[in-house]
Design an enzyme around this catalytic site. Structure first.
Site, PDB file in Angstrom:
ATOM      1  N   SER A  77      -6.143   2.466   3.741  1.00  0.00           N
ATOM      2  CA  SER A  77      -5.264   3.593   4.084  1.00  0.00           C
ATOM      3  C   SER A  77      -5.904   4.956   3.821  1.00  0.00           C
ATOM      4  CB  SER A  77      -3.951   3.480   3.311  1.00  0.00           C
ATOM      5  OG  SER A  77      -4.185   3.618   1.922  1.00  0.00           O
TER       6      SER A  77
ATOM      7  N   THR B  47       0.813  -1.219   0.000  1.00  0.00           N
ATOM      8  CA  THR B  47       0.000   0.000   0.000  1.00  0.00           C
ATOM      9  C   THR B  47       0.851   1.275   0.000  1.00  0.00           C
ATOM     10  OG1 THR B  47      -1.627  -1.242   1.260  1.00  0.00           O
ATOM     11  CG2 THR B  47      -1.863   1.153   1.257  1.00  0.00           C
ATOM     12  N   GLU B  48       0.539   2.177  -0.917  1.00  0.00           N
ATOM     13  CA  GLU B  48       1.243   3.463  -1.064  1.00  0.00           C
ATOM     14  C   GLU B  48       2.731   3.260  -1.329  1.00  0.00           C
ATOM     15  OE1 GLU B  48      -0.810   5.656  -1.407  1.00  0.00           O
ATOM     16  OE2 GLU B  48      -2.549   5.096  -0.176  1.00  0.00           O
ATOM     17  N   LEU B  49       3.060   2.090  -1.919  1.00  0.00           N
ATOM     18  CA  LEU B  49       4.436   1.711  -2.205  1.00  0.00           C
ATOM     19  C   LEU B  49       5.299   1.715  -0.935  1.00  0.00           C
ATOM     20  CD1 LEU B  49       5.231   0.839  -5.057  1.00  0.00           C
ATOM     21  CD2 LEU B  49       6.549   2.931  -5.293  1.00  0.00           C
ATOM     22  N   SER B  50       4.627   1.509   0.208  1.00  0.00           N
ATOM     23  CA  SER B  50       5.386   1.481   1.465  1.00  0.00           C
ATOM     24  C   SER B  50       6.321   0.269   1.460  1.00  0.00           C
ATOM     25  CB  SER B  50       4.440   1.448   2.670  1.00  0.00           C
ATOM     26  OG  SER B  50       3.534   0.376   2.572  1.00  0.00           O
TER      27      SER B  50
END
Lengths: 397, 409
Positions: free
Chosen positions: A349, A149-152
């Site tokens: 998110s 998620t969110e390139l985390s």
């Protein structure tokens, strides 16, 4: 040879309706706004499908057939696919057709586009598996490359993905972390065996995703010729262009010429025999590892901080995240599918992003992309809904 | 600069604005001569006062009473009421038989003052000093700037009951001005639609707050401490109890809150023509024991009310600006403001609701009371928000308008 590696993110959250204190204990529906505003999930899915998903994917399908060497990859959140299945089946059908060409890779992520990796390893794993099953059911393929998620991203995420057999993982190519390294090569995450790391070239990606229509940008307008020249001049093995798919038609409207740009990009690139297109899996298979990369602290593709502060930066956000994950045990004990589903939808998110106050400073609200009037309204609706869920969990036990 | 009230002799935001603005202008090197309709014991280091009542020998007047009689928030009819009740008796022959006569007397003195003083631009605050500004302009030919803090439509809470004489003065004052300054976009829109003032003539300058105008005090001995120790949350209304300020919406929201959470105390601070009516309403709704009327608060009392409150509410029906939320925010008290207010245009870290939406207000109140992190985040960010909105920011814009007017000649 040098490759262009596209990854498009497709995601739509279930936005929480304006849920008031008085609704707690009386209304178990959190996501069913029926108004004409920005909280009606059905309306938004229909709108985004019409403006972006359908025209962009129809065009992409045409291009994939015309240029057999063209490759792209997608990551779809599970809840985006769910909503498309229900509200915009035409868009989902087009996505299926592009995947069926065999030129498109589908990546793995969490079903609920959640930050569960950072809060509950068990829940994270469940959501990844649920997503994998959905991708298999809809597209008939099995994700081999993971993006969170969110390139985390963090070392331990790569280690987890390595242990689960993923061939690759994606992250932001952020200079302060990379130092002298270029994002245009394949790397190996620290303390892993087989997995490979691909890094977003945020300059080239943002030229398309953010700057494309900006008239203040000295390079405006961006033509395929100019972009092709830049790519040709860039050093490295792979130019990783990672962006939200809504770039096409939603973030950049049709009248900016974004579809025209997409349409002519493969043709432009075919003029240069040293450039081709590859999916993330193909990039990993083709190019050798140049170095190891150590990222002990969480890196994301968000804003200028490239960390999680857009989701966890203020006390409200942290309280909301703590509160939703505090329900985990109770939810499992209640053993009720409806409760489980609602709880997971509340982990997405976006809910926490809407509570972000850092873009709300200096009276400048232009950066605040949210269906709510303020981060405080977002928090109130969320916490009220969560309070109701807690009541339902207590009753079910 | 023609004004009508100035702290400590003020009953509301107009005087506060004059104080904050004159000081910030002085810091920018603008010399301000501040004209008041009558002699008051005023002295600030940055401004010279001139009084339009002949000046010397009148210091023995009871200032409080006089000030009450000349509050800018009185309508001409309520001024009559004041006089009938004998509240302005101490004013004696100094004052005209009504507010309008007082405005005319002020205007008559303005020309003489203007001819005596040396200045470049005439500046008038609100309708009470517009006539004085116009007279000064007639006498000297110097340019006039009208600063609108409130219109007759705001004071009446709509078009019903608008006093035609006041409206005429407001309109004439703005027509005679080279430029008009409005305290908000909301007010600017009213000036355009109701007064026919050309858009290009109006500049919006939002009010501010700084250490000069913010309520001061120390938080050691809060009298509401015991109540809060007992687990009560305190929600505050502070303003005139008049139609414009929406006190009835505050009470209706309170009723809704108390149905869900009885541990909330609502403070209604201020005075006004609806005070009695509000007490009756609270009794009628059965919430009188949770609704406390404090009367008009000043100085440390006012500071205490802000500091003790868990939430400050300004449910105004029509609020040209609204400085009180900034006072609360500066002290770290979260605020809930009506969307029908100028201050909501410049404040981000606040809860906002339509003044009539008492259901939503109650939802927000209950959330602030129930979710401590909501309160904390609002408190922390709100204080930063208020710190950003300084008078020097406002003065810079006013200065620009003044210079544009001077150079246009």
């Amino acid at each position: 040879m040098k490759s262009i590696c596209f990854y498009f993110q497709v995601h739509q959250p279930y936005r929480v309706k304006k849920y008031r204190v008085f609704d707690i204990g009386n209304d178990p529906e959190y996501f069913n706004d029926r108004g004409t505003g920005k909280l009606n999930n059905r309306l938004i899915a229909e709108k985004v499908a019409a403006k972006s998903y359908i025209p962009a994917t129809a065009l992409l399908l045409k291009l994939l057939k015309k240029y057999p060497q063209l490759r792209v990859s997608f990551s779809f959140s599970g809840i985006a696919l769910e909503q498309l299945e229900r509200y915009a089946p035409e868009a989902l059908d087009l996505f299926k057709q592009v995947v069926d060409t065999g030129q498109v890779e589908v990546l793995g992520e969490t079903y609920y586009h959640s930050l569960s990796f950072f809060y509950s390893p068990l829940e994270f794993e469940i959501q990844v598996n649920k997503h994998r099953d959905l991708v298999r059911r809809i597209f008939g393929v099995w994700p081999r490359v993971f993006r969170n998620t969110e390139l985390s991203y963090r070392n331990d995420l790569a280690q987890w993905a390595d242990s689960r057999g993923y061939a690759g993982i994606l992250a932001e190519g952020w200079d302060p972390i990379l130092g002298w390294r270029s994002p245009n090569y394949v790397y190996q995450p620290k303390d892993t065996q087989n997995i490979r790391l691909l890094l977003k070239n945020y300059r080239f990606s943002d030229d398309i995703a953010f700057r494309f229509s900006s008239r203040e940008w000295t390079e405006w307008p961006l033509t395929t010729g100019k972009f092709g020249q830049w790519i040709g001049e860039a050093e490295g093995d792979t130019i990783n262009l990672f962006m939200d798919y809504e770039t096409f038609g939603e973030h950049q409207w049709e009248d900016t010429g974004i579809f025209h740009f997409l349409e002519h990009l493969p043709e432009e690139m075919s003029k240069n025999p040293g450039i081709d297109f590859k999916t993330p899996s193909e990039v990993i298979q083709t190019y050798r590892v140049r170095d190891q990369v150590d990222i002990p602290h969480t890196l994301t593709w968000a804003d200028t901080d490239r960390d999680l502060t857009a989701w966890t930066g203020n006390p409200m956000q942290r309280a909301a995240l703590d509160a939703v994950y505090a329900l985990e045990q109770g939810i499992h004990m209640a053993n009720d599918g409806r409760l489980l589903e609602d709880w997971r939808k509340l982990q997405t998110s976006d809910h926490f992003y809407y509570m972000c106050t850092k873009w709300f400073a200096d009276g400048d609200v232009h950066q605040y992309f949210s269906p709510y009037e303020s981060p405080y309204d977002a928090y109130i609706a969320y916490m009220n809904a969560l309070s109701d869920l807690r009541l339902r969990v207590e009753k079910a036990r | 600069m023609f004004g009508w009230e100035f702290p400590p002799f003020n009953s509301g935001g107009l005087g506060v604005a004059c104080l904050g603005l004159t000081r910030a202008l002085a810091e920018r090197g603008v010399e301000v001569i501040f004209v008041m309709p009558k002699k008051l014991d005023l002295a600030v280091p940055w401004t010279r006062f001139v009084f339009a009542d002949g000046g010397d020998g009148l210091e023995s007047i009871d200032m409080r009473v006089i000030n009450a009689a000349l509050t800018p928030y009185l309508t001409p009819s309520s001024y009559d009421e004041y006089r009938r009740q004998g509240m302005a008796m101490a004013a004696g022959s100094l004052y005209g038989p009504d507010l309008m006569s007082e405005v005319k007397r002020y205007a008559a003195m303005a020309a003489a003052i203007a001819l005596k003083e040396d200045f470049d631009v005439i500046y008038a605050h609100d309708w009470l000093s517009f006539e004085a500004g116009m007279e000064a302009k007639r006498a000297t030919g110097k340019p006039l700037i009208a600063h609108v803090h409130a219109t007759e439509f705001d004071r009446c809470g709509g078009s019903w009951g608008v006093n035609n004489d006041v409206y005429a003065i407001e309109r004439a004052g703005m027509d005679a001005s080279h430029r008009v300054i409005a305290v908000s976009e909301l007010t600017k829109a009213i000036l355009m639609t109701r007064y026919g003032i050309a858009e290009e003539k109006i500049s919006v300058v939002h009010n501010g707050i700084d250490e000069t105008t913010a309520p001061q005090g120390d938080s050691t001995l809060l009298r509401l401490h015991t109540l809060k120790q007992a687990g009560y949350s305190v929600v505050l209304f502070l303003g005139r109890i008049t139609l414009q300020k929406g006190p009835d919406y505050f009470i209706r929201a309170a009723k809704r809150v108390l149905e869900h959470n009885p541990k909330v105390i609502f403070l209604m601070s201020g005075s006004g023509d609806m005070e009695r009516q509000m007490m009756d309403l609270a009794a009628q709704l059965g919430i009188a024991s949770n609704l406390l009327f404090t009367g008009f608060l000043q100085g440390h009392d006012r500071y205490e009310a802000y500091a003790a409150a868990d939430l400050f509410i300004m449910p105004s029906v029509s609020e040209p600006f609204g400085i009180t939320p900034l006072e609360a925010m500066r002290l770290g008290t979260p605020v809930l403001i009506s969307k029908q207010s100028g201050v909501s245009e410049v404040v981000s870290h606040a809860l906002k609701a339509d003044f009539w939406d008492t259901e939503e207000m109650a939802n927000q109140i209950l959330s602030v009371v129930g979710y401590p992190h909501l309160k904390n985040t609002l408190s922390e960010n709100g204080a930063k928000d208020a710190a950003r909105l300084t008078w020097s920011r406002a003065a810079e814009k006013v200065d620009t308008v003044v210079h544009e007017v001077m150079h246009a000649l």
